[in-house]
Write a protein that holds these residues in place. Structure first.
Motif, short mmCIF file in Angstrom:
data_model
loop_
_atom_site.label_atom_id
_atom_site.label_comp_id
_atom_site.label_asym_id
_atom_site.label_seq_id
_atom_site.Cartn_x
_atom_site.Cartn_y
_atom_site.Cartn_z
N ILE A 12 -8.25 -24.45 7.86
CA ILE A 12 -9.22 -23.48 7.53
C ILE A 12 -8.99 -22.27 8.30
CG2 ILE A 12 -11.59 -22.71 7.18
CD1 ILE A 12 -10.95 -24.87 5.14
N ASP A 13 -8.97 -21.03 7.74
CA ASP A 13 -8.80 -19.87 8.64
C ASP A 13 -9.84 -19.17 9.02
OD1 ASP A 13 -8.19 -17.28 9.85
OD2 ASP A 13 -6.54 -16.61 7.92
N THR A 16 -10.81 -15.33 7.84
CA THR A 16 -11.19 -15.23 6.53
C THR A 16 -11.99 -16.31 5.73
OG1 THR A 16 -9.04 -16.21 5.58
CG2 THR A 16 -8.89 -13.99 6.09
N THR A 18 -10.68 -18.78 4.52
CA THR A 18 -9.78 -19.52 3.41
C THR A 18 -9.36 -20.73 3.72
OG1 THR A 18 -7.95 -18.08 3.88
CG2 THR A 18 -9.43 -17.14 2.30
N ARG A 19 -8.76 -21.62 2.86
CA ARG A 19 -8.27 -22.82 3.26
C ARG A 19 -6.77 -22.58 2.93
NH1 ARG A 19 -6.10 -26.90 -0.40
NH2 ARG A 19 -6.39 -28.99 0.36
N LEU A 20 -6.01 -22.90 4.09
CA LEU A 20 -4.70 -22.89 4.00
C LEU A 20 -3.85 -24.04 3.72
CD1 LEU A 20 -4.65 -21.28 7.41
CD2 LEU A 20 -4.87 -20.00 5.49
#
Length: 79
Positions: A12-13, A16, A18-20
């Motif tokens: 996880i970033d 942001t 977001t899921r990487l």
């Protein structure tokens, strides 16, 4: 900790949210002299779990901020 224990964790970033991807879907970049992990390369995954093109993201080991029970938090940008 073994790589097998890490492989099912989500990346996880932090910047942001977001899921990487999943760590088990990544390639490792290892220093041949020291054996240290330098980075993870995360391929773009398309439908049905297949790699999508040649695009990928590189996460340096020093970008990892926290390894938790279910996820690994990384910071890809300073914001």
């Amino acid at each position: 900790m073994r790589f097998q224990d890490l492989s099912h964790k989500e990346l996880i970033d932090l910047s942001t949210g977001t899921r990487l991807g999943m760590l088990g879907q990544t390639d490792l970049e290892i220093d041949e002299k020291t054996g240290e992990i330098l980075a993870f390369t995360i391929p773009q995954i398309g439908m049905f779990g297949f790699r999508k093109g040649e695009n990928s993201a590189r996460i340096d080991w020093n970008q990892i901020k926290k390894i938790g029970e279910d996820m690994i938090i990384v910071e890809t940008t300073k914001g």
